[in-house]
Write an enzyme that holds these catalytic residues in place. Structure first.
Site, mmCIF file in Angstrom:
data_model
loop_
_atom_site.group_PDB
_atom_site.id
_atom_site.type_symbol
_atom_site.label_atom_id
_atom_site.label_comp_id
_atom_site.label_asym_id
_atom_site.label_seq_id
_atom_site.Cartn_x
_atom_site.Cartn_y
_atom_site.Cartn_z
ATOM 1 N N LYS A 151 72.186 -48.460 8.352
ATOM 2 C CA LYS A 151 72.001 -47.335 7.536
ATOM 3 C C LYS A 151 70.368 -47.119 8.072
ATOM 4 C CE LYS A 151 70.141 -45.955 4.120
ATOM 5 N NZ LYS A 151 68.893 -44.820 4.144
ATOM 6 N N GLU A 157 62.123 -57.760 5.033
ATOM 7 C CA GLU A 157 60.866 -57.594 5.421
ATOM 8 C C GLU A 157 60.055 -56.463 4.783
ATOM 9 O OE1 GLU A 157 58.155 -56.080 7.327
ATOM 10 O OE2 GLU A 157 59.310 -56.087 9.170
ATOM 11 N N CYS A 167 54.025 -51.751 8.842
ATOM 12 C CA CYS A 167 53.915 -52.613 7.791
ATOM 13 C C CYS A 167 52.691 -53.814 7.844
ATOM 14 C CB CYS A 167 55.123 -53.540 7.831
ATOM 15 S SG CYS A 167 56.518 -52.869 8.455
ATOM 16 N N GLU A 198 49.383 -51.061 -0.485
ATOM 17 C CA GLU A 198 49.740 -50.481 0.747
ATOM 18 C C GLU A 198 49.674 -48.963 0.644
ATOM 19 O OE1 GLU A 198 53.713 -51.144 2.286
ATOM 20 O OE2 GLU A 198 52.909 -51.959 4.227
HETATM 21 P P1 ADP Z 1 60.099 -45.211 1.462
HETATM 22 O O1 ADP Z 1 60.053 -45.097 0.248
HETATM 23 O O2 ADP Z 1 58.654 -45.473 2.253
HETATM 24 O O3 ADP Z 1 60.912 -44.416 2.213
HETATM 25 P P2 ADP Z 1 62.122 -47.078 1.430
HETATM 26 O O4 ADP Z 1 61.814 -48.755 1.338
HETATM 27 O O5 ADP Z 1 62.299 -46.739 0.133
HETATM 28 O O6 ADP Z 1 60.683 -46.623 1.724
HETATM 29 O O7 ADP Z 1 63.031 -46.923 2.511
HETATM 30 C C1 ADP Z 1 63.614 -47.918 3.500
HETATM 31 C C2 ADP Z 1 65.111 -47.925 3.467
HETATM 32 O O8 ADP Z 1 65.506 -48.241 2.219
HETATM 33 C C3 ADP Z 1 65.693 -46.532 3.898
HETATM 34 O O9 ADP Z 1 66.474 -46.508 4.748
HETATM 35 C C4 ADP Z 1 65.886 -45.820 2.627
HETATM 36 O O10 ADP Z 1 66.922 -44.938 2.666
HETATM 37 C C5 ADP Z 1 66.563 -47.372 1.895
HETATM 38 N N1 ADP Z 1 66.654 -47.452 0.453
HETATM 39 C C6 ADP Z 1 65.893 -46.535 -0.406
HETATM 40 N N2 ADP Z 1 66.097 -46.867 -1.656
HETATM 41 C C7 ADP Z 1 67.305 -47.719 -1.585
HETATM 42 C C8 ADP Z 1 68.001 -48.323 -2.655
HETATM 43 N N3 ADP Z 1 68.061 -48.192 -3.999
HETATM 44 N N4 ADP Z 1 69.152 -48.917 -2.302
HETATM 45 C C9 ADP Z 1 69.428 -49.240 -0.803
HETATM 46 N N5 ADP Z 1 68.520 -48.756 0.041
HETATM 47 C C10 ADP Z 1 67.631 -47.825 -0.416
#
Ligand code: ADP
Ligand code: MG
Length: 478
Positions: A172, A247, A281, A380
């Site tokens: 994903k 991570e 990161c 961060e």
């Molecule tokens: P940012 O907020 O900087 O975009 P995220 O940690 O939210 O960073 O995003 C990292 C990954 O996690 C992306 O692929 C995002 O689509 C996914 N993601 C965000 N929210 C969720 C959630 N509730 N469940 C699973 N995956 C998620």
């Protein structure tokens, strides 16, 4: 290569439940309308992965190795094209995608191709007339949820070891940068991976990501991303007791002692924060300078910072690209505002920028006179903003370096071998760089401690993340 915008499920390109606009952050233009996997498509991907799993798991390990190597060859052949797509999608300089990301992605697949046929268990001396041995078996269906800062690299870090160990994978990608992950899926088909072994399903986190985490047919979630999302995923995964690897973010200290080669340290501090636009990161976002050399060091740092001018990411000379999205640009600007309000001294940058009047750029920004109580020192930022702090001596350096909820990486600059190793031992971090910064290798483990997460990507340590150990007892007196 033609861009792919549909979902790769069970070896076919299928429609999603919805679509979203994927934007080039340097031009603000829509690159593509990309299909989003809703719960039904996530379910279809999980079913295809489960179907593919038994044959894939039981395939000759040598055959898995050959497929991974073939995929590496295809990635290498297409590296130039993939680098262009990565730069358009993410805004990172083409220098970074072409010279750093793509070569490391190819190396990553070759490295794990080498491991595919070397995953043995052990025989264990136990009491009584028994033979006890272990089998290393794949976890099963792995959901890999990855961020937008190194889209293809993060895909490789997870997909390569997971496939090498005989798992089926559902990848994903982040909604901001789905394009190279889809092309990876296409090349995997071309390489001859069986249908369903690698599925690629773009979509938004709370839609596609969440459905994947909740799905009972997924055995493991390997996640790289923000701390908040990591906590959410850990909580969601508890419902089905899924194996998770996280991570997460960092606020990594980069510590310059007075006895360091200050030119090298200034170079390392500059790339340590501005490489990848600071959307890294492990970015060295807390820069600690020993008081006695502070002024001399700052002069060198600011000289180098002045050369980090935002530019067209597709231009080979550009070293500072566009932030990934408008949201990210605004978030970074709000941190800069907070730094000003909390009384830090702005020594460079501090403003939004554009190239030809467009794009989500931010200037290379240096804050001096920062106090650890300030937001810009604690949180961060994930952008080209460094907070400079002072220290006196090794004890103080270690104490201040560890003054954070995070523990991803740390840097130390000194000519004193004892000091370097003592710092390396006592700093709370998954990676320590001595007289260098931002080094990575497929063979060297990467991951965090404290709220930067747990588990390790890369190296043989990643194999632990994608296998289960089974203990087998055989009675010898029957
Ligand atoms: P940012 O907020 O900087 O975009 P995220 O940690 O939210 O960073 O995003 C990292 C990954 O996690 C992306 O692929 C995002 O689509 C996914 N993601 C965000 N929210 C969720 C959630 N509730 N469940 C699973 N995956 C998620
Ligand atoms: Mg994009």
């Amino acid at each position: 290569m033609e861009l792919r915008t549909k979902l790769l499920v069970g070896g076919d390109w299928v429609d999603g439940a919805d679509r979203f606009a994927d934007v080039n952050p340097a031009t603000e233009e829509t690159l593509a309308q990309v299909h989003e996997a809703g719960p039904d498509q996530v379910d279809a991907a999980v079913r295809s992965a489960r179907e593919a799993l038994p044959a894939w798991r039981d395939l000759d390990p040598h055959a898995r190795s050959v497929l991974l190597w073939r995929l590496a060859d295809l990635l290498e052949e297409r590296a130039a094209e993939l680098a262009v797509v990565e730069t358009l999608d993410n805004g990172k300089p083409s220098f970074e995608s072409a010279k750093v990301d793509l070569p490391s992605v190819v190396e990553n697949f070759r490295y794990y191709a080498g491991w595919a046929d070397k995953l043995g268990g052990e025989t264990i001396p136990v009491s009584g007339p028994f033979l006890n041995y272990t089998l290393r078996q794949p976890v099963g269906v792995v959901g890999a949820i990855i961020p937008w800062n190194f889209p293809l690299s993060m895909a490789a870090w997870k997909v390569a070891p997971a496939l090498a160990c005989g798992n089926a994978v559902i990848l994903k990608p982040a909604e901001q940068t789905p394009l190279t992950a889809l092309l990876l899926g296409e090349l995997a088909l071309e390489a001859g991976f069986p249908a369903g072994v690698l599925n690629v399903i773009p979509g938004r986190g709370p839609v596609t990501g969440q459905a994947l985490v909740e799905h009972p047919g997924v055995d493991k979630i390997s996640f790289t991303g923000s701390v908040e999302t990591g906590k959410l995923i850990m909580r969601e995964a508890a419902a089905t007791v899924k194996n998770v690897t996280l991570e997460l973010g960092g606020k990594s200290p980069n510590v310059v002692f007075a006895d360091a080669d200050l030119d090298a340290a200034a170079r390392g501090a500059t790339t340590g924060i501005f490489y990848g636009k600071g959307e890294v990161c492990a970015a060295g976002s807390r820069l600690y300078v020993e008081r006695s050399v502070k002024d001399a060091f700052m002069e060198k740092l600011l000289e180098r910072t002045a050369k980090m001018v935002p530019g067209d990411p597709t231009h080979p000379k550009t070293r500072l690209g566009a932030l990934v999205s408008k949201e990210q640009r605004d978030k970074v600007l709000s941190y800069i505002e907070a730094g000003r309000e909390e009384g830090a001294t702005l020594r460079a940058g501090g403003e939004a920028a554009s190239v030809d009047g467009r794009g989500y750029f931010v200037e290379a920004t240096v804050f001096d006179d920062v106090d650890i109580g300030m937001k810009i020192a604690r949180e961060e930022i994930f952008g080209p903003v460094v907070a400079v702090l002072e220290f006196d001596g090794i004890e103080d350096a270690i104490r201040q370096a560890n003054q954070t909820i995070y523990g991803l990486a740390a840097g130390v600059w000194t000519r004193d071998v004892g000091k370097a190793h003592r710092f390396a031992r006592e700093v709370q971090a998954g990676t320590v760089w001595v007289n260098t910064y931002n080094r990575y290798d497929s063979a060297s483990p990467f991951g965090g401690v404290k709220q930067s997460g747990f588990g390790r990507d890369l190296g043989r340590y990643a194999l632990e993340q994608y296998t289960e150990t089974k203990s087998v007892w055989v009675a010898l007196d029957g």
